[in-house]
Design a protein around this motif. Structure first.
Motif, PDB file in Angstrom:
ATOM      1  N   ARG B 164       0.678  -1.193   0.082  1.00 23.02           N
ATOM      2  CA  ARG B 164      -0.123   0.205  -0.079  1.00 23.02           C
ATOM      3  C   ARG B 164       0.903   1.269  -0.072  1.00 23.02           C
ATOM      4  O   ARG B 164       0.672   1.918   0.716  1.00 23.02           O
ATOM      5  N   ARG B 165       1.633   1.368  -0.963  1.00 26.61           N
ATOM      6  CA  ARG B 165       2.739   2.485  -1.044  1.00 26.61           C
ATOM      7  C   ARG B 165       2.224   3.967  -0.781  1.00 26.61           C
ATOM      8  O   ARG B 165       2.617   4.768  -0.088  1.00 26.61           O
ATOM      9  N   TYR B 167      -0.739   4.732   0.345  1.00 26.74           N
ATOM     10  CA  TYR B 167      -1.313   5.036   1.543  1.00 26.74           C
ATOM     11  C   TYR B 167      -0.286   5.321   2.535  1.00 26.74           C
ATOM     12  O   TYR B 167      -0.475   6.421   3.166  1.00 26.74           O
ATOM     13  N   SER B 168       0.876   4.883   2.576  1.00 30.65           N
ATOM     14  CA  SER B 168       1.957   4.805   3.486  1.00 30.65           C
ATOM     15  C   SER B 168       2.497   6.042   3.000  1.00 30.65           C
ATOM     16  O   SER B 168       2.906   6.900   4.155  1.00 30.65           O
ATOM     17  N   LYS B 171       0.261   8.973   4.382  1.00 35.61           N
ATOM     18  CA  LYS B 171       0.317   9.026   5.798  1.00 35.61           C
ATOM     19  C   LYS B 171       1.433   9.596   6.601  1.00 35.61           C
ATOM     20  O   LYS B 171       1.393  10.444   7.248  1.00 35.61           O
ATOM     21  N   THR B 240       2.550   5.143  14.591  1.00 35.16           N
ATOM     22  CA  THR B 240       1.800   4.366  13.614  1.00 35.16           C
ATOM     23  C   THR B 240       2.034   4.416  12.325  1.00 35.16           C
ATOM     24  O   THR B 240       2.031   3.768  11.426  1.00 35.16           O
ATOM     25  N   TRP B 241       2.677   5.766  11.816  1.00 33.49           N
ATOM     26  CA  TRP B 241       3.149   5.887  10.537  1.00 33.49           C
ATOM     27  C   TRP B 241       4.292   4.959  10.150  1.00 33.49           C
ATOM     28  O   TRP B 241       4.351   4.619   8.915  1.00 33.49           O
ATOM     29  N   ASP B 244       3.942   1.234   8.768  1.00 35.68           N
ATOM     30  CA  ASP B 244       3.560   1.375   7.230  1.00 35.68           C
ATOM     31  C   ASP B 244       4.757   1.699   6.202  1.00 35.68           C
ATOM     32  O   ASP B 244       4.845   1.360   5.405  1.00 35.68           O
ATOM     33  N   THR B 247       7.426  -0.634   5.724  1.00 38.79           N
ATOM     34  CA  THR B 247       7.270  -1.789   5.200  1.00 38.79           C
ATOM     35  C   THR B 247       7.099  -1.635   3.807  1.00 38.79           C
ATOM     36  O   THR B 247       7.501  -2.284   2.699  1.00 38.79           O
ATOM     37  N   ASP B 248       6.370  -0.666   3.444  1.00 37.22           N
ATOM     38  CA  ASP B 248       6.107  -0.345   2.120  1.00 37.22           C
ATOM     39  C   ASP B 248       7.239   0.662   1.379  1.00 37.22           C
ATOM     40  O   ASP B 248       7.164   0.528   0.101  1.00 37.22           O
ATOM     41  N   ARG B 311       8.780  -5.346   8.829  1.00 33.96           N
ATOM     42  CA  ARG B 311       7.850  -4.820   9.791  1.00 33.96           C
ATOM     43  C   ARG B 311       8.604  -5.219  11.181  1.00 33.96           C
ATOM     44  O   ARG B 311       8.258  -4.233  11.947  1.00 33.96           O
TER      45      ARG B 311
END
Lengths: 463, 498
Positions: B164-165, B167-168, B171, B240-241, B244, B247-248, B311
């Motif tokens: 979900r690049r 989105y990440s 974010k 929380t960012w 994500d 990972t992406d 992650r």
């Protein structure tokens, strides 16, 4: 009035003569020289305005050439010239024939020049109305598209209402203060008729710069009008309305009872504009709501006293550069099919690198990311706001600005991070378009990295 | 050493190199050597400074502790100056930046095929931004660099990321932007309060710190600074960012994110947050320590449950940065030196871990722990480095992370013993999940027949250099601690001054 008085009036005369020449020649000679004549006239007027000694007043005509008017004349002339460059290709399309268009742009520029160089309320109104009339025509110019006519009608109806408000406001201020001269009229105590007059004036100007709740025409008109016209409308016309306020407000002893309405206008515009823009799938509508929000920041600046007026003037310049870049790209891309939706810009950053880069730059600037002029402008505004004690509104402004980044990023995401379904290489911008885009982007970056001269300049002209 | 504006060169050399890419956009063969050359030049300059830093005289006009200093007027109307300065802390972090950038370029040497010029351009622009953050001593200038470094990372994640690049990326951008915009308000607030009190309107940090800003507004202002820095840190619950984004992100992005961007938050707190509001910061220290400890435990706990290696490393970063935050919260010379040292350690070790995961991902196209197994026999060199860096990350004595964690715990114990005791659990937990990771990936029987090749000479060289740094710093951290002694002493006000 003597013949010598014509000397400082030459910028106005150049613009009028330029547009008449275009119209007259258009009657006999076919061709597309309108752009050239128009650009030359604009630049000529700008250069001449720089030659006129500052503080030249012509009391008989109610005209005063101040450093303030000089700055704004140059800004408007450059804006008009860029608009002409952007429209050049538009006018070559079938069904368009060109000479009325550049002539009308020059008339609008004439109105702006009158506005910023006026010393009386009457001239202010005349300037504002002559530029608005030109825009009534320009917005409805594309007769081949029904949306253009619809946009024209909407703009005309609301424009007429706002003109009525402004005229009535001016009449009331005159009744209350007994003078039409800006210095005297604006300096009069805020009681009775003058206060009511200011109320009407604010309401009318809120229409012009589309502050919430008088913003409803903006998305429809932006969507319907020809794109180069929107570029001019959103920069020149709004800049003129800001100049209108900047000519009057600094003469007030204190904002006093005007503070609350301005506060509400700023608050509503920043929040409603930014939140509404979040939901727009259509790029032009998105930019329309973004402009509502951006004008909210200007209102916040106007609320913040002396430093705020400087910030507002700075932001008028910054906003002009950013919006010219954004709408310039859209106008230039319209040749190759519909580019209405944000989705239509998928992967465009790679197919059309120049367009993509300029649009992305404009988006980052509008979002206020350094080192762009948008950041310098927002910094000046929040600076003035905190300085004058409007901390609550500044915090709201900051939070809405952070929200706004989301929809500006959405455009950038589509430009660079999503790939389109099988489209070939795009076209590079034409030479006039490239010149216009280059000038706007250069202004965004250069004034962002080194804004000091412009800050000093606006401070000097507002003194 | 002449009048060369070394700091300006350090800051803008990568940017200039990046701009050189533009005319060469289509000469693909020249691009990689060009980008690498620029990064190496930067590294050489930083390395040379590391070597000579001890002998440099204090330049005229510089505040104590700074051995390089440049100032010029920029936006006089607002009292904004172009102010760069370098002390031991900045030097260490600039050297780390130059090093990690070279690594980031090398790890993506073969994996970036699409839009390679843009990739190199963005990495170099980011390097400029990060170096600027570590050198700027004018609050406005600092803010400018702070924001500028976001944009390239946003593109790196969004264009070359996976999963979900978008989105990440968004974010990441919005989180950090929100924090930093509030910090901008606080910066303006500091400026105005200082100006109203002293009559000198300036954004220059050395002047602002001289006047103590103990006003009613100070807690709010400090909170805004802390908020912005804590998001970057990332401090629980603002982290929380990070998983994500990590990972992406592409490998180079993860390496820079973990190695450098997280450090800017800690650095900001050390350089700006505490010195500007010493009393308020003292009052906030328990809160910071509490969040740090929660972060340490929580992140290690969550890391244990991760199935995706990247992650897991990302969550382990949150835990390790918690230690850094704890050291800053205690604000004793020992703990603070430990924190700053730990930033460097974490940058190198976690950078190496992300590079290792990236290498596996390039070969087998999966980062699932359950997909691997038996790597020890199959790719021995790779497995050796994997084990080494995993152990370094878990804090094995003799390797660098141990030194940092040790100093932080020792330095913090006198002021906040309870926090240290709980944080100690945070030393044990990483051991558990690291052992599990190593066991599953290296020693478990092979679960899927993956055709893996061992490290190439390029990858081997990267890992060897990083391993050498890990071991060297683990055994002999004294040179770096010497470099930190003066600035840390000045910051904490405990000895070590001029």
């Amino acid at each position: 009035m003597t013949l010598l008085d014509l000397w400082p009036l030459m910028p106005l005369l150049i613009l009028v003569c330029g547009s008449l020449v275009i119209l007259l020649c258009g009657a006999v000679l076919p061709g597309r020289y309108g752009t050239v004549v128009g650009v030359v006239a604009c630049l000529g007027a700008a250069l001449w305005a720089l030659q006129v000694p500052p503080q030249t007043t012509l009391p008989a005509l109610g005209v005063a050439f101040t450093p303030f008017s000089r700055l704004f004349i140059v800004l408007f002339m450059v804006t008009a010239a860029i608009t002409l460059l952007l429209s050049h290709d538009y006018l070559c399309r079938p069904g368009m024939n060109g000479e009325e268009y550049p002539a009308t742009i020059l008339f609008a520029a004439f109105g702006m020049t009158v506005l910023v160089s006026s010393a009386t309320l009457l001239n202010l109104f005349l300037g504002l109305e002559s530029l608005t009339f030109a825009f009534y025509i320009l917005v409805a110019y594309d007769r081949t598209r029904p949306t253009s006519a619809e946009a024209g009608l909407k703009y005309l109806l609301l424009g007429a209402i706002s003109a009525a408000f402004i005229a009535f406001g001016i009449a009331l201020i005159y009744a209350g203060s007994g003078t039409l001269y800006i210095t005297g009229a604006a300096g009069a105590a805020l009681t009775g008729p003058t206060l009511a007059g200011w109320g009407f004036l604010l309401a009318g100007l809120a229409f012009k710069i589309s502050l919430v709740p008088a913003h409803l025409w903006t998305p429809d008109v932006y969507q319907g009008a020809p794109t180069p016209v929107v570029a001019f409308l959103s920069t020149g016309s709004k800049g003129a309305a800001i100049a209108f306020l900047l000519l009057l407000l600094p003469h007030l002893a204190a904002l006093g009872p005007l503070r609350l309405p301005l506060w509400l206008l700023a608050f509503l515009s920043m929040t409603v504009g930014n939140l509404a823009a979040l939901l727009q799938p259509n790029l032009k509508r998105l930019l329309a709501y973004s402009s509502v929000a951006q004008m909210g920041y200007v209102a916040l600046a106007l609320l913040s006293g002396e430093r705020g007026y400087e910030a507002a003037a700075f932001y008028a310049v910054a906003y002009t550069a950013m919006n010219l870049a954004a709408f310039g790209v859209i106008a230039s891309l319209e040749k190759t099919g519909s580019r209405e939706l944000v989705e239509d810009y998928r992967g465009l950053g790679y197919r059309q690198p120049v367009h993509g880069a300029v649009l992305a730059l404009a988006m980052f600037a509008l979002a206020g990311i350094p080192p762009t002029v948008g950041f310098a402008g927002k910094f000046a505004i929040f600076f003035a706001a905190i300085r004058s004690g409007e901390v609550a509104l500044a915090v709201i402004g900051i939070l809405t600005a952070a929200t706004s980044a989301y929809y500006y990023l959405r455009v950038v995401v589509n430009l660079y991070m999503r790939s389109a379904a099988g489209e070939g290489e795009g076209e590079a911008p034409t030479v006039p378009e490239a010149a216009a885009l280059a000038l706007a982007s250069l202004a965004i970056v250069a004034l962002g990295i080194y804004p000091a001269p412009l800050f000093d300049l606006v401070a000097a002209v507002l003194r | 050493m002449g009048q060369l504006p070394l700091l300006t060169i350090l800051t803008f050399l990568p940017l200039l190199g990046g701009l050189l890419i533009l005319p060469l956009w289509n000469c693909r063969r020249l691009l990689r050597p060009l980008a690498l050359g620029v990064a190496l030049a930067e590294l050489a300059l930083a390395g040379w400074l590391l070597a000579v830093a001890g002998g440099l005289p204090r330049p005229p006009g510089a505040p104590p502790g700074f051995f390089l200093w440049e100032s010029a007027p920029w936006i006089d109307r607002f009292g904004i100056g172009y102010l760069l300065g370098m002390d031991g802390i900045s030097l260490l972090l600039v050297a780390l930046t130059a090093f990690i950038t070279v690594i980031a370029l090398l790890v993506s040497w073969r994996s970036i095929h699409e839009r390679a010029p843009l990739h190199y351009l963005l990495i170099l622009v980011m390097e400029s931004g990060i170096v600027g953050v570590f050198l700027a001593l004018d609050l406005f200038l600092f803010y400018l660099f702070w924001e500028v470094m976001l944009v390239p990372m946003f593109f790196l994640i969004g264009i070359w990321g996976h999963g979900r690049r978008i989105y990440s990326a968004v974010k990441f951008f919005l989180y950090t932007l929100t924090g930093s915009l509030l910090m901008l308000l606080a910066i303006i607030g500091v400026y105005l309060i200082h100006g109203d009190r002293t009559g000198v309107y300036t954004f220059a940090l050395p002047l602002l710190t001289q006047a103590r800003l103990g006003t009613a507004a100070a807690p709010w202002l400090f909170a805004a600074f802390l908020f912005a820095f804590a998001i970057k840190f990332p401090l629980f619950p603002l982290h929380t960012w990070l998983p994500d984004a990590h990972t992406d992100a592409p490998t180079a992005g993860s390496v820079i994110l973990a190695g450098l961007l997280l450090k800017t938050g800690a650095y900001g707190l050390v350089r700006f947050g505490y010195p500007l509001f010493p009393e308020t910061a003292r009052a906030f220290a328990p809160l910071l320590a509490l969040l740090a400890v929660i972060g340490i435990i929580y992140a290690s706990w969550v890391a244990f449950a991760q199935e995706d290696m990247k992650r897991m490393v990302a969550y382990s970063s949150v835990g390790h940065m918690g230690f850094v935050a704890l050291g800053i919260a205690s604000w004793t010379p020992v703990a603070l030196s430990g924190s700053i040292l730990q930033m460097v350690n974490h940058g190198v070790t976690t950078g190496a871990l992300f590079a290792l995961v990236g290498m596996l991902d390039e070969r087998a196209d999966t980062r699932e722990i359950a997909a691997y197994g038996g790597l020890w026999g199959k790719v021995p060199v790779y497995a050796f480095f994997f084990l080494l860096f995993a152990m370094a990350s878990a804090g094995l004595p003799g390797l660098n992370n141990f030194v940092g964690e040790f100093l932080i715990l020792v330095g913090t114990f006198p002021t906040m013993p309870a926090a240290v005791v709980i944080a100690f659990i945070g030393i044990v937990l990483p051991l558990i999940y690291t052992v599990r990771l190593v066991q599953e990936v290296l020693f478990q029987t092979e679960r899927r027949p993956l055709a893996l090749s061992d490290v190439s000479w390029r990858e081997g060289a990267i890992l060897a250099v990083m391993a050498a740094i890990d071991i060297y710093l683990g055994c002999h951290p004294k040179p770096l601690l010497d470099l930190l002694r003066v600035p840390v002493g000045l910051l904490t006000g405990v000895g070590g001054g001029q």
